[in-house]
Scaffold this motif. Structure first.
Motif: not given
Length: 586
Positions: A220, A224, A311, A314, A317
């Motif tokens: 991530v 990001e 996505e 996310y 997680r």
């Protein structure tokens, strides 16, 4: 053997040292002089219970020290254990033990100069010392102690069989208890199992992998910050490719510049050879720069700013966080919880199949326990015959020629709530030591009934029976140092001489310490120590000294008639010493 014992501040003993020999050491003295304190000191030295009431007010603490020297396999075993515990054995193979007891009750132990738990002294004591006193006689009157005594006499093969039985018995009882618990608590077990299954189903559906949460967290971060990472890597790659960050397209790259520098130095190395080393290092630098440039290129190719992938991570997680909120702090902990839950589910199983399987295992183990218990009974019966014969022979030598000791091996009848198994043709109660009760019985003379020792023996007879038993035990092995504390109480005359002979015979293979009031026993000593009371000061104290020749005869005269200065008493004592010397030589 125990070479030396020093006692300070214990009871009436202020400060005294006992020099001991390898044979028979006899300790005598007036009543109340402090003979018992010697045995008490030995008990303290080898991890016995500490009684602060025995500590003298001045100096306010008791100290017992002993020097132990062992030989053979026992020495190796004890020294290895001592060394493992962090203590040190002296260069001559001896080890110093000490125990300190304060008047407030605080106790400290030292082995080989190192502070140790008192349990270490007890562990050493179990290997090297056995104390036999009147309290031990009472102990041997208990059925459980008599069974244990017979098991020790039976020998190492029997003890292996007993250990095998105990292991089988423990497994059988565990299965019996498990089966009963599953049947008794079936509803509660089913409820717990349902909750565990719900948790396992949720974890299985998510299927977390070891370390997955940490890997996703790192991915991530890269996704990001993909743009910033791309700019940094591209800038670095451009610099390496052109040599400077802001350079023309035809400017040489870093590798070319390093190659130029290397060739320039090599051209002058014939003038100054030290430039060759610098040129070689530039070649290494060029190789390193080339490797970094290649890796930067691969890194740029691997960078992915795909919003769909981000996505997905996310969502994944979020699933993992749902698990860590319920079951553990991290994913590895969740996986461990699942493993434990599966194990627990197996233990909670109350299905008919599981109960039937456990019942079969219970029956199998019950049969094994019964078979081993029968073998134990047979071995005990065989040992009982040998033991009875050996003790009866010793009793004949202790002025009880017509007495016999029998060892009865009795099947245990089932009692209330006691577990039972089939042993041979009978259903018997069993415990950790088998299906037998053992009882020592005395036939005092022909025609007399066979009675338990505590009922069939007078005080003097009981002392002789117990000494005969101890002599037989010692012949079957045991610790190298034996302590007898007034086991001759209630005995006199010819029997006392025979006790002396038996103890002297033991002293051929063991170090023997005897506290006695009988001159017939003391005459057989290889070393005679006398505990003497000093009442000259304000406080009564006692000390121990070795007596020899004339002094020894005077001590025996005192024991014979209370007349240490009587010529007739001394003559009798010298005659007793001469008889003992002849018996020992024979």
């Amino acid at each position: 053997m125990l070479e030396e014992l020093r006692i300070t501040g214990l009871g009436v003993i202020d400060d005294t040292t006992l020099k001991l020999t390898s044979g028979m050491n006899v300790i005598t003295g007036e009543t109340g002089a402090g003979k018992t304190m010697v045995v008490t000191g030995l008990g303290l030295l080898f991890g016995g219970r500490a009684d602060a009431g025995r500590v003298r007010a001045d100096p306010g603490r008791a100290v017992v020290e002993g020097r132990l020297r062992l030989r053979g396999a026992l020495a190796d075993t004890v020294q290895t254990r001592i060394t493992e515990a962090g203590a040190e054995v002296d260069d001559d193979g001896s080890v110093l033990l000490s125990r300190t007891l304060s008047i407030e009750g605080r106790s400290r132990a030292h082995v080989g100069g190192r502070s140790m738990p008192v349990s270490m002294l007890a562990e050493v004591g179990e290997q090297v010392l056995a104390v036999h006193g009147q309290s031990d006689q009472l102990r041997l009157l208990r059925p459980a102690e008599q069974r244990g005594a017979l098991d020790r006499f039976a020998g190492p093969e029997h003890e292996k069989l007993l250990e095998t039985y105990r292991e089988a018995f423990a497994r059988w009882r565990a299965v019996v208890d498990d089966l009963a618990d599953r049947r008794r608590n079936a509803r509660a077990r089913s409820q717990e199992a349902d909750l565990l299954k719900l948790g396992l189903d949720e974890i299985t559906r998510v299927d977390p992998q070891p370390g997955e949460d940490d890997e996703l967290r790192a991915e991530v971060q890269r996704l990001e910050h993909a743009e910033g990472l791309r700019v940094a890597a591209a800038t670095a790659a451009q610099a390496l490719a052109s040599g400077v960050e802001e350079a023309a397209d035809d400017a040489p790259d870093a590798t070319q510049l390093l190659g130029l520098a290397r060739r320039t130095l090599e051209a002058q190395s014939s003038v100054d050879p030290s430039l060759s080393d610098l040129a070689a290092r530039l070649e290494e630098a060029a190789t390193l720069v080339g490797d970094v440039a290649s890796e930067l290129s691969a890194y740029l190719s691997s960078l992915d700013a795909d919003p769909a992938r981000l996505e997905q991570i996310y969502e994944r997680r979020a699933e993992l966080r749902a698990l860590t909120r319920k079951y553990a702090d991290d994913i590895d902990g969740v996986i461990a919880w699942a493993e434990n839950a599966r194990t627990r589910l197996a233990a909670l199983d109350t299905s008919d199949e599981m109960l039937e399987e456990l019942d079969k295992e219970r029956q199998r183990l019950a049969a094994q326990v019964g078979e081993l218990a029968a073998r134990l009974t047979e071995a005990r019966a065989e040992a009982a015959v040998r033991f009875s014969a050996a003790v009866s022979v010793e009793l004949a030598g202790l002025a009880m020629p017509h007495a016999k000791v029998e060892v009865a091996v009795i099947p245990r009848s089932p009692g209330k709530d006691e577990p039972t198994v089939s042993v041979g043709e009978a259903e018997l109660a069993v415990g950790p030591d088998g299906a037998d009760e053992v009882e020592l019985r005395l036939l005092a003379h022909p025609g007399a009934p066979s009675l338990p020792l505590q009922k069939g023996a007078s005080g003097g007879e009981l002392s002789r029976v117990m000494l005969a038993i101890e002599v037989v035990f010692a012949g079957a092995g045991g610790p190298p140092t034996l302590v007898f504390d007034e086991v001759d109480a209630g005995v006199g005359g010819t029997a006392a001489v025979e006790i002396g002979k038996r103890l002297a015979r033991l002293a051929r293979t063991h170090q023997v310490l005897v506290v006695t009031h009988l001159p017939q026993v003391a005459a057989f000593a290889d070393r005679h120590l006398v505990v003497a009371k000093d009442t000259g000061g304000a406080i009564t104290t006692s000390g121990v000294r070795i007596v020899e020749e004339t002094e020894r005869a005077r001590e025996l005269a005192r024991m014979l008639a209370g007349l240490p200065d009587s010529d007739l008493g001394i003559a009798h004592a010298e005659e007793l010493l001469a008889v003992a010397a002849r018996e020992k030589r024979g």
